[in-house]
Scaffold this motif. Structure first.
Motif, PDB file in Angstrom:
ATOM      1  N   TYR A   1      43.413  45.799  -7.325  1.00  0.00           N
ATOM      2  CA  TYR A   1      43.509  47.258  -7.347  1.00  0.00           C
ATOM      3  C   TYR A   1      44.347  47.817  -6.220  1.00  0.00           C
ATOM      4  N   GLY A   2      44.529  47.056  -5.150  1.00  0.00           N
ATOM      5  CA  GLY A   2      45.328  47.527  -4.034  1.00  0.00           C
ATOM      6  C   GLY A   2      44.747  47.104  -2.703  1.00  0.00           C
TER       7      GLY A   2
ATOM      8  N   GLU B   1      37.528  54.064 -15.582  1.00  0.00           N
ATOM      9  CA  GLU B   1      38.161  52.794 -15.227  1.00  0.00           C
ATOM     10  C   GLU B   1      37.780  52.331 -13.828  1.00  0.00           C
ATOM     11  N   GLU B   2      37.832  51.022 -13.639  1.00  0.00           N
ATOM     12  CA  GLU B   2      37.743  50.471 -12.290  1.00  0.00           C
ATOM     13  C   GLU B   2      39.062  50.741 -11.586  1.00  0.00           C
ATOM     14  N   PRO B   3      39.066  50.878 -10.333  1.00  0.00           N
ATOM     15  CA  PRO B   3      38.002  50.631  -9.361  1.00  0.00           C
ATOM     16  C   PRO B   3      37.118  51.844  -9.093  1.00  0.00           C
ATOM     17  N   PHE B   4      37.214  52.856  -9.986  1.00  0.00           N
ATOM     18  CA  PHE B   4      36.506  54.115  -9.754  1.00  0.00           C
ATOM     19  C   PHE B   4      35.042  54.093 -10.194  1.00  0.00           C
ATOM     20  N   LEU B   5      34.601  53.001 -10.805  1.00  0.00           N
ATOM     21  CA  LEU B   5      33.229  52.934 -11.310  1.00  0.00           C
ATOM     22  C   LEU B   5      32.289  52.204 -10.356  1.00  0.00           C
ATOM     23  N   THR B   6      32.593  50.951 -10.030  1.00  0.00           N
ATOM     24  CA  THR B   6      31.677  50.171  -9.183  1.00  0.00           C
ATOM     25  C   THR B   6      32.364  49.352  -8.101  1.00  0.00           C
ATOM     26  N   ILE B   7      33.596  48.919  -8.326  1.00  0.00           N
ATOM     27  CA  ILE B   7      34.282  48.007  -7.397  1.00  0.00           C
ATOM     28  C   ILE B   7      34.297  48.540  -5.970  1.00  0.00           C
ATOM     29  N   TYR B   8      34.544  49.821  -5.815  1.00  0.00           N
ATOM     30  CA  TYR B   8      34.645  50.394  -4.467  1.00  0.00           C
ATOM     31  C   TYR B   8      33.362  50.218  -3.656  1.00  0.00           C
ATOM     32  N   LYS B   9      32.237  50.095  -4.346  1.00  0.00           N
ATOM     33  CA  LYS B   9      30.951  49.969  -3.641  1.00  0.00           C
ATOM     34  C   LYS B   9      30.868  48.677  -2.824  1.00  0.00           C
TER      35      LYS B   9
END
Length: 164
Positions: free
Chosen positions: A29-30, A149-157
């Motif tokens: 994702y970056g 979409e990810e990363p806006f759902l759970t990945i950032y946690k």
């Protein structure tokens, strides 16, 4: 973890928001940076602002936005700044803030902020047509992506867990 200075400027090159953050890593994702609780940021030469909650920031290569993910209980969960693509340095990331923001509140509400400022600055700073088009397209796409979409759902946690 190395320190990276994040520097937003306005189109006329004046200093906008800036702060030091910790490099957390890079994934599909970056690049992720984090700021622990009680970190500070500053707008231009104004007094520093202290943030009681941790937050992480995502910088995508060749994309026209950056995204901030705030820890609870902050009311704003996700704040996407529409910007020029990031210039990545070893110790400094820089970009031009293009006014538009896509905001997701903790209650799930998503909205676009500062459309009036975007229109005003197009005239004041003479944004080229391609910059206007890229900024608007990025904003339009993010309104949907932040909700689905990810990363806006759970990945950032997972990155918030690292910086707390």
């Amino acid at each position: 973890m190395r320190d990276v200075r994040v520097v937003y400027r306005k189109y006329d090159q004046r200093l906008h928001w800036h702060q030091w953050m910790k490099y957390l890593g890079e994934d599909q994702y970056g690049v992720w940076l984090g700021a622990p609780p009680n970190s500070v940021s500053q707008r231009g030469a104004e007094p520093e602002v202290s943030h009681s909650q941790a937050h992480v920031q995502l910088f995508r290569r060749d994309q026209w936005f950056t995204a901030i993910f705030n820890d609870e209980p902050r009311r704003t969960e996700i704040y996407c700044d529409i910007s020029t693509p990031v210039t990545f340095g070893e110790t400094e990331f820089t970009m031009i803030d293009l006014d538009l923001d896509v905001v997701k509140r903790r209650d799930g509400t998503i909205y676009v902020d500062d459309e009036d400022e975007f229109a005003e600055h197009q005239v004041l700073f003479g944004y080229p047509a391609d910059v206007i088009a890229a900024a608007q397209a990025s904003c339009d796409r993010l309104v949907q992506a932040v909700a689905t979409e990810e990363p806006f759902l759970t990945i950032y946690k997972t990155y918030l867990d690292k910086i707390r």
